[in-house]
Design a protein around this motif. Structure first.
Motif, PDB file in Angstrom:
ATOM      1  N   THR A 131       0.835  -1.202   0.000  1.00  0.00           N
ATOM      2  CA  THR A 131       0.000   0.000   0.000  1.00  0.00           C
ATOM      3  C   THR A 131       0.867   1.248   0.000  1.00  0.00           C
ATOM      4  O   THR A 131       0.576   2.231  -0.693  1.00  0.00           O
ATOM      5  CB  THR A 131      -0.933  -0.001   1.228  1.00  0.00           C
ATOM      6  OG1 THR A 131      -1.820  -1.123   1.155  1.00  0.00           O
ATOM      7  CG2 THR A 131      -1.751   1.295   1.300  1.00  0.00           C
ATOM      8  N   ALA A 132       1.943   1.216   0.782  1.00  0.00           N
ATOM      9  CA  ALA A 132       2.854   2.367   0.849  1.00  0.00           C
ATOM     10  C   ALA A 132       3.501   2.634  -0.510  1.00  0.00           C
ATOM     11  O   ALA A 132       3.584   3.787  -0.956  1.00  0.00           O
ATOM     12  CB  ALA A 132       3.913   2.118   1.912  1.00  0.00           C
ATOM     13  N   LEU A 133       3.948   1.578  -1.179  1.00  0.00           N
ATOM     14  CA  LEU A 133       4.579   1.749  -2.490  1.00  0.00           C
ATOM     15  C   LEU A 133       3.588   2.312  -3.512  1.00  0.00           C
ATOM     16  O   LEU A 133       3.974   3.062  -4.416  1.00  0.00           O
ATOM     17  CB  LEU A 133       5.144   0.416  -2.985  1.00  0.00           C
ATOM     18  CG  LEU A 133       6.319  -0.191  -2.211  1.00  0.00           C
ATOM     19  CD1 LEU A 133       6.867  -1.411  -2.949  1.00  0.00           C
ATOM     20  CD2 LEU A 133       7.434   0.830  -1.980  1.00  0.00           C
ATOM     21  N   ALA A 134       2.333   1.946  -3.357  1.00  0.00           N
ATOM     22  CA  ALA A 134       1.309   2.430  -4.290  1.00  0.00           C
ATOM     23  C   ALA A 134       0.881   3.862  -3.989  1.00  0.00           C
ATOM     24  O   ALA A 134       0.128   4.466  -4.763  1.00  0.00           O
ATOM     25  CB  ALA A 134       0.087   1.512  -4.246  1.00  0.00           C
ATOM     26  N   ASN A 135       1.347   4.397  -2.868  1.00  0.00           N
ATOM     27  CA  ASN A 135       0.924   5.743  -2.461  1.00  0.00           C
ATOM     28  C   ASN A 135       2.101   6.660  -2.163  1.00  0.00           C
ATOM     29  O   ASN A 135       2.060   7.472  -1.234  1.00  0.00           O
ATOM     30  CB  ASN A 135       0.002   5.647  -1.244  1.00  0.00           C
ATOM     31  CG  ASN A 135      -1.377   5.147  -1.598  1.00  0.00           C
ATOM     32  OD1 ASN A 135      -2.257   5.913  -1.983  1.00  0.00           O
ATOM     33  ND2 ASN A 135      -1.566   3.837  -1.467  1.00  0.00           N
ATOM     34  N   GLY A 136       3.155   6.523  -2.968  1.00  0.00           N
ATOM     35  CA  GLY A 136       4.213   7.513  -2.943  1.00  0.00           C
ATOM     36  C   GLY A 136       5.532   7.106  -2.328  1.00  0.00           C
ATOM     37  O   GLY A 136       6.528   7.812  -2.503  1.00  0.00           O
ATOM     38  N   ALA A 137       5.560   6.003  -1.590  1.00  0.00           N
ATOM     39  CA  ALA A 137       6.826   5.574  -0.994  1.00  0.00           C
ATOM     40  C   ALA A 137       7.712   4.942  -2.064  1.00  0.00           C
ATOM     41  O   ALA A 137       7.243   4.162  -2.896  1.00  0.00           O
ATOM     42  CB  ALA A 137       6.587   4.587   0.136  1.00  0.00           C
ATOM     43  N   LEU A 138       8.994   5.268  -2.034  1.00  0.00           N
ATOM     44  CA  LEU A 138       9.932   4.697  -2.994  1.00  0.00           C
ATOM     45  C   LEU A 138      10.532   3.398  -2.483  1.00  0.00           C
ATOM     46  O   LEU A 138      10.920   2.527  -3.255  1.00  0.00           O
ATOM     47  CB  LEU A 138      11.055   5.712  -3.273  1.00  0.00           C
ATOM     48  CG  LEU A 138      11.981   5.440  -4.441  1.00  0.00           C
ATOM     49  CD1 LEU A 138      11.189   5.291  -5.742  1.00  0.00           C
ATOM     50  CD2 LEU A 138      13.003   6.565  -4.574  1.00  0.00           C
ATOM     51  N   GLY A 139      10.587   3.267  -1.168  1.00  0.00           N
ATOM     52  CA  GLY A 139      11.112   2.056  -0.551  1.00  0.00           C
ATOM     53  C   GLY A 139      10.871   2.115   0.938  1.00  0.00           C
ATOM     54  O   GLY A 139      10.413   3.131   1.474  1.00  0.00           O
ATOM     55  N   GLY A 140      11.169   1.026   1.621  1.00  0.00           N
ATOM     56  CA  GLY A 140      10.963   0.995   3.057  1.00  0.00           C
ATOM     57  C   GLY A 140      11.402  -0.327   3.647  1.00  0.00           C
ATOM     58  O   GLY A 140      11.998  -1.169   2.968  1.00  0.00           O
ATOM     59  N   LYS A 141      11.082  -0.535   4.899  1.00  0.00           N
ATOM     60  CA  LYS A 141      11.424  -1.783   5.572  1.00  0.00           C
ATOM     61  C   LYS A 141      10.742  -1.817   6.931  1.00  0.00           C
ATOM     62  O   LYS A 141      10.340  -0.785   7.476  1.00  0.00           O
ATOM     63  CB  LYS A 141      12.933  -1.903   5.758  1.00  0.00           C
ATOM     64  CG  LYS A 141      13.551  -0.829   6.630  1.00  0.00           C
ATOM     65  CD  LYS A 141      15.021  -1.104   6.905  1.00  0.00           C
ATOM     66  CE  LYS A 141      15.197  -2.357   7.742  1.00  0.00           C
ATOM     67  NZ  LYS A 141      16.570  -2.569   8.206  1.00  0.00           N
ATOM     68  N   LEU A 142      10.641  -3.021   7.471  1.00  0.00           N
ATOM     69  CA  LEU A 142      10.236  -3.199   8.855  1.00  0.00           C
ATOM     70  C   LEU A 142      11.500  -3.160   9.692  1.00  0.00           C
ATOM     71  O   LEU A 142      12.473  -3.860   9.397  1.00  0.00           O
ATOM     72  CB  LEU A 142       9.516  -4.537   9.026  1.00  0.00           C
ATOM     73  CG  LEU A 142       8.902  -4.801  10.399  1.00  0.00           C
ATOM     74  CD1 LEU A 142       7.705  -3.882  10.635  1.00  0.00           C
ATOM     75  CD2 LEU A 142       8.469  -6.259  10.524  1.00  0.00           C
ATOM     76  N   LEU A 143      11.510  -2.341  10.724  1.00  0.00           N
ATOM     77  CA  LEU A 143      12.714  -2.171  11.524  1.00  0.00           C
ATOM     78  C   LEU A 143      12.905  -3.333  12.495  1.00  0.00           C
ATOM     79  O   LEU A 143      11.937  -3.926  12.977  1.00  0.00           O
ATOM     80  CB  LEU A 143      12.649  -0.853  12.296  1.00  0.00           C
ATOM     81  CG  LEU A 143      12.641   0.394  11.418  1.00  0.00           C
ATOM     82  CD1 LEU A 143      12.384   1.640  12.256  1.00  0.00           C
ATOM     83  CD2 LEU A 143      13.962   0.532  10.664  1.00  0.00           C
TER      84      LEU A 143
END
Length: 328
Positions: A267-279
């Motif tokens: 959902t995040a990638l579909a709404n503007g996030a370029l990347g991420g992770k669970l910490l």
């Protein structure tokens, strides 16, 4: 009274390469930063010197140090033979959320007791002592990155050498890029807390067997690339590398992710996030995303998760108050 504060950390890439089963064979590296969320520890002589009072998520009043239930308190206070004191620990975030809480506490406790006893230890010595307590003495299946991040503070590239030594190198980047990186990072609380030990134990086993070592080597390569991206002011590449690292991390052990986390991430990638992770090791805690400010409101609305504001910090573990008694 003495009071210390010790920062929690967020790790961008390379997590898992700080486990001895990996770095003793291949060497490891992590890119991480400490943040302005802290564990605070205070110490004061207890009114009745026959007893020791410990206050954390529970309260313990003991006459004999061997009766302490808290494993880290028990280990450290018995080793130092410190009793007849009252020690209180409070934190900005709960344990089990992927910000290195256990190691942050251990580093902070060591710094507090050093000050109380009038002893000096360098930041590196404090970090290594915390590793000895958690990994060797208490047998926790964890790595070394959290202790060094909490002790040194700052945005660093941390290298774990095959002989067990550790190098901490600050990221050399323009102040404008540093500020922009902070603005482009957003964090959300998933609402779950968990113990990382079972996930890390499986990851350690998988790495020792060699099955996942190749992916972990790739993650170290990504950490190197991220460092280069920051030092060359290429934040878009940093965001893409963050995404690539998360995809690789999920292959290291079961339980690192789950369907709820996977759905939130997509959902995040579909709404503007370029990347991420669970910490952290995985399973719950905080989701971190690289998302430009123009897309952050859309991201918050889509995720429906609690935002967690933060900024970088540079000091590491530090003493913030010393009462007059300790200057006598």
């Amino acid at each position: 009274m003495i009071i210390t504060k010790t920062p929690f950390r967020i790790s961008f890439a390379g997590g898992g390469s700080d486990l001895a089963d990996f770095y003793e064979r291949y060497g490891g590296c992590v890119l991480s930063t400490s943040i302005n969320r802290y564990c605070y520890i205070s110490i004061h002589p207890y009114f009745d010197e026959r007893y020791t009072m410990l206050k954390y998520s529970e309260n313990e009043l003991v006459e004999h140090l061997s009766d302490i239930k808290h494993r880290i308190f028990n280990c450290v206070l018995n080793e130092r033979k410190i009793q007849g004191v009252e020690i209180t620990s409070t934190a900005d975030v709960p344990g089990g959320t992927g910000l290195g809480s256990s190691s942050t506490f251990t580093v902070g406790l060591l710094n507090t007791l050093n000050c109380y006893q009038g002893k000096y230890m360098s930041k590196g010595a404090i970090a290594e002592k915390a590793c000895e307590i958690e990994i060797q003495k208490l047998g926790s299946p964890i790595g070394k990155q959290d202790q060094y991040a909490a002790s040194f503070g700052g945005l660093n590239f941390i290298r774990f050498h095959q002989d067990g030594t550790v190098s901490v190198s600050p990221i050399m980047m323009r102040s404008q890029t540093y500020q922009q990186l902070q603005q482009n990072l957003v964090m959300f609380y998933t609402g779950d807390v968990r113990s990382a030990n079972s996930i890390l134990a499986e990851q350690k086993k998988n790495t020792a067997a060699g099955g996942k070592a190749a992916n972990l080597q790739k993650m170290c390569g990504l950490a190197e690339e991220m460092r280069g991206a920051l030092e060359s002011d290429d934040l878009s590449s940093f965001g893409s590398l963050l995404n690539e690292g998360w995809r690789l991390k999920q292959t290291l052990a079961s339980g690192i992710s789950n369907p709820v986390i996977d759905q939130a991430y997509e959902t995040a990638l579909a709404n503007g996030a370029l990347g991420g992770k669970l910490l952290g090791a995985g399973g719950g805690g905080f989701l971190l995303f690289y998302c430009e400010p123009k897309n952050q409101e859309r991201l918050r609305i889509a995720l429906r998760l609690r935002p967690f504001p933060f900024s970088f910090e540079k000091d590491g573990t530090s003493v913030v108050y010393i009462g007059d008694k300790y200057w006598d």
